[in-house]
Design a protein around this motif. Structure first.
Motif, short mmCIF file in Angstrom:
data_model
loop_
_atom_site.label_atom_id
_atom_site.label_comp_id
_atom_site.label_asym_id
_atom_site.label_seq_id
_atom_site.Cartn_x
_atom_site.Cartn_y
_atom_site.Cartn_z
N GLY A 156 50.19 30.07 56.65
CA GLY A 156 48.93 29.41 57.00
C GLY A 156 49.16 27.98 57.46
N ILE A 157 49.97 27.25 56.71
CA ILE A 157 50.26 25.86 57.07
C ILE A 157 50.99 25.79 58.41
CG2 ILE A 157 51.58 23.80 56.41
CD1 ILE A 157 51.01 24.59 53.46
N THR A 158 51.99 26.63 58.58
CA THR A 158 52.79 26.56 59.81
C THR A 158 52.02 27.09 61.03
OG1 THR A 158 53.83 28.70 59.27
CG2 THR A 158 55.00 26.69 58.61
N LYS A 159 50.98 27.88 60.79
CA LYS A 159 50.14 28.30 61.93
C LYS A 159 49.49 27.08 62.57
CE LYS A 159 46.65 31.63 63.39
NZ LYS A 159 45.92 32.86 63.06
N TYR A 160 49.07 26.11 61.73
CA TYR A 160 48.51 24.87 62.27
C TYR A 160 49.60 24.00 62.91
CZ TYR A 160 44.01 25.49 59.80
OH TYR A 160 42.79 25.94 59.37
N THR A 161 50.72 23.84 62.22
CA THR A 161 51.74 22.92 62.71
C THR A 161 52.44 23.44 63.97
OG1 THR A 161 53.40 23.91 61.23
CG2 THR A 161 52.19 22.00 60.40
N ASP A 162 52.54 24.75 64.09
CA ASP A 162 53.26 25.34 65.23
C ASP A 162 52.37 25.63 66.43
OD1 ASP A 162 55.38 25.24 63.51
OD2 ASP A 162 55.56 27.41 63.22
N ASP A 163 51.06 25.68 66.20
CA ASP A 163 50.14 26.04 67.28
C ASP A 163 49.06 24.96 67.38
OD1 ASP A 163 48.38 27.14 69.08
OD2 ASP A 163 48.35 29.14 68.17
N ASN A 164 49.35 23.93 68.16
CA ASN A 164 48.44 22.80 68.27
C ASN A 164 47.10 23.21 68.87
OD1 ASN A 164 48.01 19.96 67.87
ND2 ASN A 164 48.06 19.72 70.09
N ASN A 165 47.10 24.19 69.76
CA ASN A 165 45.85 24.67 70.35
C ASN A 165 44.95 25.31 69.30
OD1 ASN A 165 46.37 23.84 72.98
ND2 ASN A 165 47.49 25.71 73.47
N PHE A 166 45.56 26.08 68.38
CA PHE A 166 44.77 26.69 67.31
C PHE A 166 44.14 25.60 66.43
CE2 PHE A 166 44.58 28.24 62.86
CZ PHE A 166 43.60 29.21 63.03
#
Length: 394
Positions: free
Chosen positions: A355-365
């Motif tokens: 969940g955390i890395t979804k934000y950090t890795d996908d700036n558009n998301f």
């Protein structure tokens, strides 16, 4: 003529129920209600936010003795004997097969030394389970008695039959979420007929105002600043958060994860932080009277709890338009629309990490989530305040 209301809570230490009560007290129409507040312990942080029109009563004498107020020699001897008896009972309770909740042990031992209140009220409200409820049920004269429940009651350590002796005196039970209502209803069918749902009270204007009070100096703007707010207690699952921080560090992420809160698990958590050499990445800030400045300044807000009565801090982070990762505690879906205005993840280390890395890795998301949060009407308790007025009207 003003209606006489009494609120009872253990103290106004920093916590969700305490914050909710202070918000409610500030929103009540004081032209219609005469409000008394009884605290078993004085001097805690949220007391400064109690409005001037609320009359804070003296605690029952025994609690004032516990809090080191002096009494006559005779009363000191009496209260010392009760304190000794209570302390012994608490120790013995640990070894019993069917041990009682600590609050039940204490109340059983001191109930005879607590005098009933002399003033009569229109509505008396226990703003949490345990001692406040026992006191309202057995020591207060009121036309209507209300008990707030802000936990997964069916799965607590309270002996439910012993609690029933008090709850049968209660006219209405307030649950802070649908899940809490279902939990309480499981215990006894008759409770279901008494229950109203009133969500935790919060005021977005107050949160935004407090969030601007001062700058946060602890955060490093060159890193990802992750924040969690809550007591250092096992139910918050900070051990999992530390394991996630270990994964993030090993994967090369540049971050600091801050915890605002204090509690009994501090030593165990610090030992785990030391063990994994995470002192530069996972920081226990202790309790802060105003956590909103930290919320406003963080990059990602994470809640790793195994259960929550409602999830007030998640609501507050949402009000401040923060990207949120929260575990799927029972009320999470009442707050977060998954993958739209935040993320709800399974209660395990890998899911929280993802969940955390979804934000950090996908700036558009992350940008899409923040855009959605900006477009939402802020969570408000105005409609919940109307429910409260209905509750005390009849």
């Amino acid at each position: 003529m003003k209606k006489k209301l009494l609120f009872v809570i253990d103290s106004l230490a920093i916590g969700g129920a305490e914050k909710s009560l202070v918000s409610l007290l500030n929103m009540i129409d004081s032209s219609k209600y005469e409000i008394d507040l009884l605290l078993f312990k004085r001097g805690e942080d949220f007391e400064k936010y109690v409005p001037a029109y609320v009359h804070i009563l003296h605690a029952p004498e025994y609690f004032r003795f516990i809090n080191n107020e002096g009494f006559s020699v005779r009363k000191n001897i009496l209260y010392k004997s009760y304190r000794f008896k209570t302390s012994l009972s608490l120790r013995l309770n640990k070894f019993k097969k069917n041990s009682l909740h600590t609050e039940q042990v204490v109340y059983k031992n001191i109930k005879n030394v607590m005098a009933p209140m002399q003033k009569k009220y229109d509505v008396a409200i226990a703003y949490s389970q345990g001692m406040p409820t026992y006191f309202i049920a057995n020591k207060v004269t009121s036309s209507k008695k209300v008990a707030w429940i802000n936990t997964d009651y069916a799965n607590t350590l309270y002996n439910k039959e012993l609690d029933y002796e008090s709850y049968k005196e209660i006219n209405k039970i307030v649950a802070v979420s649908q899940n809490t209502k279902e939990s309480v209803s499981k215990v006894k069918k008759e409770y279901g007929k008494k229950i109203e749902i009133i969500l935790d009270i919060t005021d977005p204007n107050m949160i935004h105002k407090m969030a601007k009070e001062h700058e946060v100096v602890e955060f490093d703007q060159s890193l990802i600043n992750i924040l969690t707010v809550g007591r250092l207690a096992t139910v918050k699952s900070y051990d999992k958060a530390i394991e996630v921080a270990r994964l993030l560090k090993n994967a090369g992420y540049k971050f600091k994860w801050y915890i605002v809160g204090e509690g009994p698990e501090r030593k165990n958590l610090q030992d785990l932080i030391d063990k994994y050499k995470l002192n530069d990445q996972f920081i226990l800030l202790g309790k802060k009277l105003n956590p909103y400045t930290y919320m406003k300044s963080c990059d990602i807000y994470v809640q790793t709890s195994s259960k929550e009565g409602f999830g007030l801090t998640v609501c507050e982070a949402k009000i401040l338009q923060k990207p949120i990762v929260c575990t799927n505690f029972p009320t999470a879906k009442e707050i977060i629309n998954n993958n739209v205005d935040g993320l709800i993840v399974d209660h395990n280390i890998n899911s929280i990490y993802n969940g955390i890395t979804k934000y950090t890795d996908d700036n558009n998301f992350m940008k899409e989530v923040i855009k959605e949060l900006n477009s939402l009407e802020p969570y408000s308790s105005v409609d919940q305040l109307e429910k409260f007025y209905e509750l005390v009207k009849n």
